[in-house]
Design an enzyme around this catalytic site. Structure first.
Site, PDB file in Angstrom:
ATOM      1  N   PRO A  65      55.464  48.799  35.433  1.00  0.00           N
ATOM      2  CA  PRO A  65      54.761  49.102  34.185  1.00  0.00           C
ATOM      3  C   PRO A  65      54.042  50.435  34.320  1.00  0.00           C
ATOM      4  CG  PRO A  65      53.689  47.286  35.335  1.00  0.00           C
ATOM      5  CD  PRO A  65      54.921  47.629  36.106  1.00  0.00           C
ATOM      6  N   HIS A  66      54.077  51.229  33.271  1.00  0.00           N
ATOM      7  CA  HIS A  66      53.488  52.561  33.350  1.00  0.00           C
ATOM      8  C   HIS A  66      53.040  53.054  31.987  1.00  0.00           C
ATOM      9  CE1 HIS A  66      57.815  53.046  32.628  1.00  0.00           C
ATOM     10  NE2 HIS A  66      57.472  54.092  31.910  1.00  0.00           N
ATOM     11  N   GLY A  67      52.236  54.101  32.024  1.00  0.00           N
ATOM     12  CA  GLY A  67      51.761  54.702  30.787  1.00  0.00           C
ATOM     13  C   GLY A  67      51.001  55.979  31.057  1.00  0.00           C
TER      14      GLY A  67
END
Length: 155
Positions: A65-67
């Protein structure tokens, strides 16, 4: 970019006891907040927003998960080895138990992509996932994750 550059020793969760993707993302956001210098709820909302575009579950029990966030100074990572695998809508429909969350400053295209590529490559390196699943010791998990890929391949 090495993982030791973005993953602090204190950013490894050895046996996360979560039962859902939402609960996992919340725990990752809370762990990342002090290191990233951002509010946990902002990190959580960013991660949830990215997951709504499509799952970051890569398959083989791995998710990244990334952002991107405004007002953080550099790429920040948090790793979690889950106590029990959870449903993550991964591309292979298998549950996830190894998670590396990445946060990058808004506008950091190259650094963000380099970090994603490095993590994906590390997690797909033969033997690494087995080593990560074989220990519950945060220091050992950190050591495995921060060993340069070249050294792993040479062994």
């Amino acid at each position: 970019m090495e993982l030791a550059d973005i993953l602090a020793k204190g950013s490894v969760i050895a046996c996360a006891k979560v039962t859902s993707k939402r609960q996992l993302l919340q725990q990752l956001a809370e762990k990342a907040a002090p290191e990233a210098g951002a509010e946990a709820h902002v990190i959580f909302d960013t991660l949830v927003g990215r997951e709504q575009l499509g799952s970051t579950g890569l398959g083989n029990g791995i998710a990244i998960p990334h952002g991107k966030l405004k007002d953080i100074s550099g790429v920040t990572a948090v790793f979690a080895r889950l106590e029990q695998p959870i449903e993550f809508d991964a591309v292979d429909d298998q549950p996830v138990d190894l998670v590396m969350m990445l946060l990058a400053p808004a506008g950091s295209g190259a650094d963000h992509l380099k970090a994603l590529a490095r993590v994906a490559r590390m997690m797909r390196t033969e033997g690494v996932t087995e080593q990560l699943r074989a220990t519950r010791d945060p220091a050992k998990l950190y050591e495995i994750l921060t060993t340069p890929i070249e050294e792993i391949n040479a062994a």
